[in-house]
Structures are given as C-alpha cells and as structure tokens.
Design an enzyme around this catalytic site. Structure first.
Site, PDB file in Angstrom:
ATOM      1  N   ARG A   1       0.878  -1.186   0.000  1.00  0.00           N
ATOM      2  CA  ARG A   1       0.000   0.000   0.000  1.00  0.00           C
ATOM      3  C   ARG A   1       0.904   1.221   0.000  1.00  0.00           C
ATOM      4  NH1 ARG A   1      -5.335   1.285   3.577  1.00  0.00           N
ATOM      5  NH2 ARG A   1      -6.111  -0.182   2.028  1.00  0.00           N
TER       6      ARG A   1
ATOM      7  N   ASP B   1     -17.366   6.653  -1.240  1.00  0.00           N
ATOM      8  CA  ASP B   1     -16.091   6.545  -0.513  1.00  0.00           C
ATOM      9  C   ASP B   1     -15.821   7.929   0.073  1.00  0.00           C
ATOM     10  OD1 ASP B   1     -13.548   5.849   0.386  1.00  0.00           O
ATOM     11  OD2 ASP B   1     -12.611   5.957  -1.589  1.00  0.00           O
TER      12      ASP B   1
ATOM     13  N   CYS C   1     -16.568   1.405   0.889  1.00  0.00           N
ATOM     14  CA  CYS C   1     -15.387   0.576   1.153  1.00  0.00           C
ATOM     15  C   CYS C   1     -14.911   0.689   2.598  1.00  0.00           C
ATOM     16  CB  CYS C   1     -14.264   0.932   0.189  1.00  0.00           C
ATOM     17  SG  CYS C   1     -13.791   2.658   0.289  1.00  0.00           S
TER      18      CYS C   1
HETATM   19  N1  NVA Z   1     -10.063   6.425  -1.266  1.00  0.00           N
HETATM   20  C1  NVA Z   1      -9.698   6.040   0.067  1.00  0.00           C
HETATM   21  C2  NVA Z   1      -9.918   4.572   0.241  1.00  0.00           C
HETATM   22  C3  NVA Z   1      -9.619   4.075   1.627  1.00  0.00           C
HETATM   23  C4  NVA Z   1      -9.823   2.591   1.746  1.00  0.00           C
HETATM   24  C5  NVA Z   1      -8.244   6.401   0.327  1.00  0.00           C
HETATM   25  O1  NVA Z   1      -7.417   6.218  -0.583  1.00  0.00           O
HETATM   26  O2  NVA Z   1      -7.935   6.883   1.412  1.00  0.00           O
HETATM   27  N1   CP Z   2     -11.311  -0.358   2.564  1.00  0.00           N
HETATM   28  C1   CP Z   2     -10.035  -0.392   2.984  1.00  0.00           C
HETATM   29  O1   CP Z   2      -9.095  -0.599   2.214  1.00  0.00           O
HETATM   30  O2   CP Z   2      -9.896  -0.218   4.322  1.00  0.00           O
HETATM   31  P1   CP Z   2      -8.521  -0.044   5.117  1.00  0.00           P
HETATM   32  O3   CP Z   2      -7.964   1.310   4.735  1.00  0.00           O
HETATM   33  O4   CP Z   2      -8.917  -0.116   6.547  1.00  0.00           O
HETATM   34  O5   CP Z   2      -7.588  -1.139   4.709  1.00  0.00           O
END
Ligand code: NVA
Ligand code: CP
Length: 308
Positions: free
Chosen positions: A106, A227, A267
């Site tokens: 990530r 989201d 999400c």
């Molecule tokens: N669009 C959000 C999704 C979190 C799971 C982000 O990137 O923070």
């Molecule tokens: N939806 C999602 O990816 O949640 P987290 O940021 O908690 O992993």
C-alpha cells in the site's frame, strides 16, 4: 473440482491484470472459501505486507487470509523498517522477495508499486495506491454478485470522488460490461487514462457514464456506492473538498430515486453525514459489512491464484 487458475500475469497491480475468466474464478473460489466448501493449503508461504499508509481492513484481512491458507505474514511500515529512511525500492524489493513468497503493498504512487514489481522476483499485489484499489473492487463485485446472482443488467452508481476506488470499479465494470455511472463534482472526475482504457474494453461504450449531477445518476441504479471525499494523503485538501462535495452525500432522498431493491456499498472507513448519512449506512439496504467481510475471502482466493 473447482481450482484456482494461475494468473497469467505475475503481479496484481491493477483491475486490468486479470482476464474476465480469472476474475470470475477468483470470485467463485472466494465464495467457496466463504461457505467453507474449499480448503487450499499454502503451508509455510510468507506474505510480506508493506504499508506506507494506514489500514485496518486490508492489513487484517490479508493476515487472516494467509493464516487460513496455512501461511504467515510479515508486516512492515516505513517507521519500523529502513523504507522510511529512504532505502531504494529496488533494493527493498530484491531483498524482501528473497524472504517472502508474495508481497502486498500500500503506497502513494502507482509508479512506486510498479517499481517494486519490477525488482521483486515474487508476485506483488496492489493493496491500494492513489490510482487504484483493485482488491477492494474484487470484494465489491463479489458482494454485488451475492445480491444479484450475476452482473447482467446491474447498474452501479458511484457518487463522490473519482478516486482510486472509483478507478478500479470502472475497470472491472469494463471487463464485465457492467453499467457504471460516476457522479462527481466538476474537477474530480476519475483518471483519464483509466477512462480511456475502460472505453477500449467495454463492448458497449455507452455503459460508462461520468456526470456532475448525482440525481439522474441514481435513477434505476441497483448499487449505490461511495467513498471518503478526501483520501489518505489529501488531508490538507479536506476543507476545500468538503465544500466542493456538498450535494454529493448519499442520503435517504437520493436512495429513494434508485431501484427499490438497491443496495448501498462503502469501502470504509466512512465519515458519517459527509459522503453518506448515518441513517443510510445503518439501513437495511446497506451491505457495507458483508462487503468488508468479502475482502478476506477474495484476497484468500487471490493469494491462492498467485501462489500456485
Ligand atoms: N479512497 C480512500 C480509500 C480508503 C480505503 C483512500 O485512498 O484513502
Ligand atoms: N477499505 C479499505 O481498504 O480499508 P482499510 O484502509 O482499513 O484497509
């Protein structure tokens, strides 16, 4: 007997990285894991987790998925490793892929994820970048399939920021020829390259609609999805975005314009009464916790398909 298909591509960096056959197989395997009808072992395999941003669902669901396969995980972040000190990605990737069998990453830039994939000798999974969140989209389509059995005639409306989640949903919509409508404020449209790729993939190009008006976008929709308005890394834009997104909250009056059997997805994490009201997220139509649970099953299936 149902078996994972070994993915043709080494890595899972984008919703573009699976064929429709591979995608549907992952959902089928995930369903069987969920129903406890399938047992696949990847004993002693190690998943390395590199998280440059916070996570609850993605991190824990990957850890549990790996443990259910008989394997284990190593959890790294910039402060507990040399990554935060600026060790080059190409060095980190070459080292970690000698210890681990698969890496889930990530990070911010998609190009950094691609750099990891270039130098890693083992498969790399996108656990969210600024551009895409394909693991999330796998769980979302699994949740939609559970509700509507197949994707025929499903209309998926995403209301909010044309962000990583929206981009991955669009690409899977294109892969499956599912109608996807994105309603976002002007200037917050999804990534242009993603839209162009999706348009090339759709058999029926009219099935992708981008609009700045949420009301017509929800008419007849079967799935309403939202989201956060400000994603991780956009904290300094929060005040401005909160203003720009006024009118884009999923509330009961918007839900009433959708199909009567429509479901609500998010999400998570959610900011209640910003992008979605408390009433809607807690309503009978909400499937957000089924959706969150499905992260575990699809990722267990994805890992099974990458570790063969
Ligand atoms: N669009 C959000 C999704 C979190 C799971 C982000 O990137 O923070
Ligand atoms: N939806 C999602 O990816 O949640 P987290 O940021 O908690 O992993």
């Amino acid at each position: 007997m149902l078996k994972p298909i070994k993915l043709a591509k080494k890595n899972f960096l984008s919703s573009l990285d699976t064929s429709s056959e591979e995608f549907l197989n992952i959902l089928e395997i995930a369903k069987n894991f969920k129903n406890k009808d399938l047992n696949i072992e990847h004993k002693d395999k190690v998943l390395g987790l590199i998280f440059d941003k916070s996570s609850t669902r993605t991190r824990v669901s990957f850890q549990v998925a790996m443990s259910r396969l008989g394997g284990t995980t190593v959890d790294l972040n910039p402060t507990t490793s040399q990554i935060g000190r600026g060790e080059p990605i190409r060095d980190t990737a070459r080292v970690l892929s000698r210890y681990c069998d698969v890496l889930a990453i990530r990070t911010f830039k998609q190009s950094d994820l691609e750099e990891y994939a270039k130098w890693s000798s083992k498969p790399v999974i996108n656990a969210l970048t600024d551009l895409e969140h394909p693991c999330q989209a796998l769980a979302d389509f699994m949740t939609i399939k559970e509700e509507f059995v197949d994707f025929k005639n499903v209309v998926l409306t995403f209301i909010g920021d044309g962000n990583n989640v929206a981009n991955s949903l669009i690409l899977y919509g294109a892969l499956l020829d599912v109608e996807v409508r994105i309603a976002c404020p002007r200037g917050y449209e999804p990534n242009e390259l993603v839209i162009n790729n999706a348009k090339k993939m759709y058999k029926n190009k009219n099935l992708l609609k981008i609009t700045n008006d949420p009301i017509p976008a929800v008419y007849g929709a079967n799935v309403l999805y939202t989201d956060v308005w400000s994603s991780m890394g956009e904290e300094n834009q929060k005040e401005e975005k909160d203003k720009d997104f006024l009118g884009f909250t999923i509330d009961q009056s918007l839900v009433r314009n959708a199909d009567k059997d429509a479901i609500i997805l998010h999400c998570l994490p959610a900011y209640r009464n910003k992008e979605i009201t408390d009433e809607v997220i807690e309503s009978k139509k909400s499937r957000v916790f089924e959706q969150a649970e499905n992260r575990l099953h699809v990722q267990q299936a994805l890992l099974s398909s990458l570790l063969i």
